[in-house]
Design a protein around this motif. Structure first.
Motif, PDB file in Angstrom:
ATOM      1  N   ASP A 126       8.113  50.503 -55.546  1.00 65.02           N
ATOM      2  CA  ASP A 126       8.810  49.406 -56.207  1.00 65.02           C
ATOM      3  C   ASP A 126       7.803  48.617 -57.033  1.00 65.02           C
ATOM      4  N   ALA A 127       8.275  48.067 -58.144  1.00 61.17           N
ATOM      5  CA  ALA A 127       7.436  47.268 -59.027  1.00 61.17           C
ATOM      6  C   ALA A 127       7.858  45.806 -58.939  1.00 61.17           C
ATOM      7  N   TYR A 128       6.868  44.909 -58.912  1.00 60.88           N
ATOM      8  CA  TYR A 128       7.138  43.480 -58.779  1.00 60.88           C
ATOM      9  C   TYR A 128       6.409  42.705 -59.879  1.00 60.88           C
ATOM     10  N   THR A 129       7.104  41.758 -60.501  1.00 63.69           N
ATOM     11  CA  THR A 129       6.465  40.716 -61.293  1.00 63.69           C
ATOM     12  C   THR A 129       6.615  39.428 -60.499  1.00 63.69           C
ATOM     13  N   TYR A 130       5.489  38.801 -60.132  1.00 59.08           N
ATOM     14  CA  TYR A 130       5.554  37.642 -59.250  1.00 59.08           C
ATOM     15  C   TYR A 130       4.873  36.425 -59.878  1.00 59.08           C
ATOM     16  N   VAL A 131       5.192  35.259 -59.355  1.00 61.82           N
ATOM     17  CA  VAL A 131       4.482  34.027 -59.701  1.00 61.82           C
ATOM     18  C   VAL A 131       4.246  33.248 -58.415  1.00 61.82           C
ATOM     19  N   ARG A 132       3.207  32.452 -58.408  1.00 61.75           N
ATOM     20  CA  ARG A 132       2.910  31.580 -57.261  1.00 61.75           C
ATOM     21  C   ARG A 132       3.220  30.121 -57.587  1.00 61.75           C
ATOM     22  N   ASP A 133       3.447  29.852 -58.854  1.00 60.87           N
ATOM     23  CA  ASP A 133       3.756  28.503 -59.321  1.00 60.87           C
ATOM     24  C   ASP A 133       5.262  28.285 -59.270  1.00 60.87           C
ATOM     25  N   ASP A 272       0.260  34.891 -64.427  1.00 62.14           N
ATOM     26  CA  ASP A 272      -0.627  33.775 -64.095  1.00 62.14           C
ATOM     27  C   ASP A 272      -2.061  34.251 -63.892  1.00 62.14           C
ATOM     28  N   GLU A 273      -2.975  33.302 -63.774  1.00 63.31           N
ATOM     29  CA  GLU A 273      -4.384  33.567 -63.452  1.00 63.31           C
ATOM     30  C   GLU A 273      -5.039  34.530 -64.456  1.00 63.31           C
ATOM     31  N   ASN A 274      -4.634  34.458 -65.718  1.00 59.01           N
ATOM     32  CA  ASN A 274      -5.138  35.378 -66.739  1.00 59.01           C
ATOM     33  C   ASN A 274      -4.850  36.820 -66.348  1.00 59.01           C
ATOM     34  N   THR A 275      -3.695  37.012 -65.775  1.00 58.57           N
ATOM     35  CA  THR A 275      -3.145  38.303 -65.336  1.00 58.57           C
ATOM     36  C   THR A 275      -3.848  38.815 -64.076  1.00 58.57           C
ATOM     37  N   VAL A 292      -6.667  48.974 -56.554  1.00 57.88           N
ATOM     38  CA  VAL A 292      -6.961  48.855 -57.983  1.00 57.88           C
ATOM     39  C   VAL A 292      -6.434  47.502 -58.453  1.00 57.88           C
ATOM     40  N   VAL A 293      -7.344  46.652 -58.951  1.00 52.24           N
ATOM     41  CA  VAL A 293      -6.980  45.308 -59.397  1.00 52.24           C
ATOM     42  C   VAL A 293      -7.403  45.139 -60.850  1.00 52.24           C
ATOM     43  N   THR A 294      -6.467  44.684 -61.672  1.00 52.13           N
ATOM     44  CA  THR A 294      -6.700  44.531 -63.107  1.00 52.13           C
ATOM     45  C   THR A 294      -6.412  43.099 -63.525  1.00 52.13           C
ATOM     46  N   GLY A 295      -7.130  42.615 -64.540  1.00 50.20           N
ATOM     47  CA  GLY A 295      -6.869  41.279 -65.058  1.00 50.20           C
ATOM     48  C   GLY A 295      -7.973  40.795 -65.969  1.00 50.20           C
ATOM     49  N   ALA A 307     -18.730  37.684 -66.558  1.00 53.88           N
ATOM     50  CA  ALA A 307     -18.154  36.634 -65.726  1.00 53.88           C
ATOM     51  C   ALA A 307     -16.730  37.002 -65.324  1.00 53.88           C
ATOM     52  N   GLY A 308     -16.003  37.683 -66.216  1.00 52.89           N
ATOM     53  CA  GLY A 308     -14.657  38.137 -65.892  1.00 52.89           C
ATOM     54  C   GLY A 308     -14.646  39.140 -64.755  1.00 52.89           C
ATOM     55  N   PHE A 309     -15.574  40.096 -64.781  1.00 50.62           N
ATOM     56  CA  PHE A 309     -15.682  41.049 -63.681  1.00 50.62           C
ATOM     57  C   PHE A 309     -15.940  40.311 -62.366  1.00 50.62           C
ATOM     58  N   ASP A 310     -16.818  39.321 -62.404  1.00 49.87           N
ATOM     59  CA  ASP A 310     -17.144  38.583 -61.184  1.00 49.87           C
ATOM     60  C   ASP A 310     -15.936  37.823 -60.659  1.00 49.87           C
ATOM     61  N   ARG A 311     -15.169  37.194 -61.556  1.00 51.60           N
ATOM     62  CA  ARG A 311     -13.972  36.462 -61.108  1.00 51.60           C
ATOM     63  C   ARG A 311     -12.939  37.410 -60.513  1.00 51.60           C
ATOM     64  N   LEU A 312     -12.763  38.567 -61.151  1.00 46.82           N
ATOM     65  CA  LEU A 312     -11.773  39.529 -60.662  1.00 46.82           C
ATOM     66  C   LEU A 312     -12.181  40.082 -59.304  1.00 46.82           C
ATOM     67  N   ALA A 313     -13.472  40.388 -59.152  1.00 51.87           N
ATOM     68  CA  ALA A 313     -13.962  40.903 -57.869  1.00 51.87           C
ATOM     69  C   ALA A 313     -13.819  39.845 -56.771  1.00 51.87           C
ATOM     70  N   ALA A 314     -14.129  38.600 -57.106  1.00 49.67           N
ATOM     71  CA  ALA A 314     -14.000  37.525 -56.113  1.00 49.67           C
ATOM     72  C   ALA A 314     -12.551  37.361 -55.673  1.00 49.67           C
ATOM     73  N   TRP A 315     -11.621  37.470 -56.615  1.00 51.46           N
ATOM     74  CA  TRP A 315     -10.197  37.363 -56.279  1.00 51.46           C
ATOM     75  C   TRP A 315      -9.784  38.503 -55.347  1.00 51.46           C
ATOM     76  N   ALA A 316     -10.207  39.724 -55.673  1.00 54.91           N
ATOM     77  CA  ALA A 316      -9.844  40.882 -54.854  1.00 54.91           C
ATOM     78  C   ALA A 316     -10.428  40.766 -53.446  1.00 54.91           C
ATOM     79  N   GLU A 317     -11.687  40.350 -53.348  1.00 55.42           N
ATOM     80  CA  GLU A 317     -12.339  40.260 -52.038  1.00 55.42           C
ATOM     81  C   GLU A 317     -11.775  39.109 -51.208  1.00 55.42           C
ATOM     82  N   THR A 318     -11.289  38.064 -51.874  1.00 55.74           N
ATOM     83  CA  THR A 318     -10.683  36.944 -51.147  1.00 55.74           C
ATOM     84  C   THR A 318      -9.338  37.346 -50.543  1.00 55.74           C
ATOM     85  N   HIS A 319      -8.523  38.042 -51.311  1.00 54.09           N
ATOM     86  CA  HIS A 319      -7.167  38.363 -50.864  1.00 54.09           C
ATOM     87  C   HIS A 319      -7.078  39.675 -50.087  1.00 54.09           C
TER      88      HIS A 319
END
Length: 507
Positions: A126-133, A272-275, A292-295, A307-319
């Motif tokens: 299944d495919a989801y488009t979600y928002v947290r806001d 959101d979150e720059n995708t 696989v995380v993209t954004g 810096a974008g790679f670092d932000r994306l990696a931090a998001w993936a490792e946090t969640h």
């Protein structure tokens, strides 16, 4: 301090190397020449070969190793928040045709996987488009309604498999994900079996339209064909002026095996979150899954990709605690100013030339759709959605005028403004870095390699003359106007440019 994310080749290319194909070394005569060996080009060539046409595919690099080889590999008719917009701009019929064309593309791929027994890790998800806001929930209700009325199995939900709560999501059931390079390797093998030809390292540099058409190549051989398809992601010829209706964007990807946490069991994306786009894939024989995380999308030649790679990696490792992110790469796509791909006759006067571009980040379903549509046009069959995607659409040009003007204003800003920026200094260049410097009365793009040696090329993009900028994370020169990319030695990595940056000597 976080360790700098090292850019690797894509996981898909590393795990499906595939055979080499020869470069074109002699003149060739075929029914159809397809320029570009990504999902759109190979899908078109394969469908035409099945229809009995003599087909040749001409690829500047390696087959399936361009944009398709770096995708997230989600094959879905749900394209973030497209259906409510289509309902407003193209009417209910336009939204229904879009949904039907994307769904039929997925069905066509599924049929080929079964018929050709393709081992490409095909999975229904299944495919989801979600928002947290919570303030954006109304958008999702409208999108779910529009997608459902367009014919998709869509609904609004607040329940997902993500490891964090969401304010809401649009869920579309029965979509797919797969290993795109393995799929294309099998498609290519069947194309060759059907008598088609595939030529790698064969850069097309010129097109003469007529009956027949003629393509010239960088190495010299000429290809004569009754019909020509330009499927180079961004068209390498400007006679249709499509560059004015396309905006390039680059997006980052990090991937690695999941830890002990649960598989989110779906394909997810949020604007959101720059995708942020999330999916998993089979990983190894022990049942593990690859995350696989993209954004972090940006215009080529701008921003700070590292810096974008670092932000994306931090998001993936946090969640997803425990994930081991051992892959990092980037992908590129183009979005049309009215969000609908441009697939069909190349320009108003075209009789035997066709184009497929502007997939807006959804290249897999759109590339397969383009193959079906272009095959119908070339073989004289009707296609219900031909007008929806027709590059010559006039009503759409009027509707997209604000976006078109905004896009061109951004191009003009770079064309003029980047020339007013103060030049850098060679002395300040660290190993691995690059900058624009002034030497001998012109701007040069200078890179210092890890051994300290300097490499200088002209800073003017060979497409339309904008100044390039250095992407330190990927060690490449990028044009912010139309997305051309060049290696540090000036060779073309990605079009629309077809000529390298000229080498220069530093004074």
């Amino acid at each position: 301090m976080r360790e700098q994310r090292k850019v690797t080749d894509s996981y898909w290319l590393q795990t499906a190397p595939g055979p080499d194909h020869p470069a074109l070394d002699a003149d060739l005569d075929v029914d159809v020449a397809v320029v570009g060996a990504g999902i759109a080009g190979l899908s078109t060539a394969h469908a035409l070969a099945r229809a009995g046409r003599r087909v040749a595919v001409l690829e500047a690099g390696r087959a399936a190793a361009g944009v398709t080889g770096y995708t997230t590999a989600k094959l879905t008719a749900q394209h973030t928040l497209v259906y409510d917009r289509l309902r407003r701009t193209r009417g209910p019929d336009g939204a229904r045709l879009y949904a039907r064309s994307q769904s039929e593309a997925i069905e066509h791929a599924a049929e080929l996987v079964e018929e050709l027994d393709i081992d490409c890790e095909w999975e229904t998800r299944d495919a989801y488009t979600y928002v947290r806001d919570p303030s954006r929930v109304a958008e999702l209700h409208a999108e779910a309604d529009a997608a459902r009325r367009a014919g998709l199995p869509a609904s609004f939900t607040t329940e997902t498999g993500l490891p964090f709560p969401v304010a809401g999501a649009v869920r579309v059931t029965g979509q797919a994900q797969f290993h795109p390079v393995r799929y294309l390797r099998a498609l290519t093998a069947d194309l060759l079996r059907l008598g088609g030809r595939v030529y790698e390292h064969t850069r097309v540099t010129g097109l003469t339209e007529g009956e027949p058409c003629r393509l010239t190549t960088e190495a010299g051989p000429v290809v004569t064909a009754r019909d020509v398809v330009i499927a180079t992601h961004y068209p390498v010829f400007d006679r249709a002026l499509l560059f004015a209706r396309l905006s390039p964007r680059r997006e980052l990807v990090v991937a690695g095996p999941l830890g002990d946490g649960p598989d989110p069991d779906g394909m997810y994306i949020t604007p959101d979150e720059n995708t942020r786009s999330v999916r998993t894939a089979p990983y190894g024989p022990d049942g593990r899954r690859l995350l696989v995380v993209t954004g972090e999308h940006f215009t080529p030649g701008t921003g700070d990709p590292q810096a974008g790679f670092d932000r994306l990696a931090a998001w993936a490792e946090t969640h997803f605690p425990g994930v081991t992110l051992d892959h990092a790469w980037a992908t590129q796509d183009n979005e049309s100013t009215d969000t609908v791909p441009l697939v069909g006759p190349f320009h108003p006067a075209a009789r035997h030339t066709y184009v497929a571009t502007g997939f807006g980040g959804w290249g897999l379903s759109n590339g397969i759709m383009a193959g079906l549509l272009l095959t119908a046009l070339i073989t004289g069959r009707d296609c219900l959605w031909r007008e929806l995607y027709d590059p010559r659409r006039l009503k759409s040009v009027v509707r997209e005028a604000p976006s078109l003007l905004k896009t061109q204003a951004e191009v003009a800003r770079h064309f003029v403004g980047d020339r007013l920026k103060p030049p850098g200094s060679v002395a300040d260049l660290a190993p691995g870095d690059g900058a624009l410097v002034r030497s001998g009365g012109e701007r040069l793009a200078v890179h210092r390699d890890e051994e300290g040696a300097l490499h200088a090329v002209s800073a003017r993009c060979t497409h339309l003359g904008c100044l390039v900028s250095f992407n330190r994370a990927e060690r490449a020169w990028e044009c912010p106007c139309h997305g051309s990319r060049f290696a540090v030695d000036g060779s073309v990595l990605q079009g629309p440019a077809v000529k390298p940056l000229e080498r220069r000597e530093l004074e």
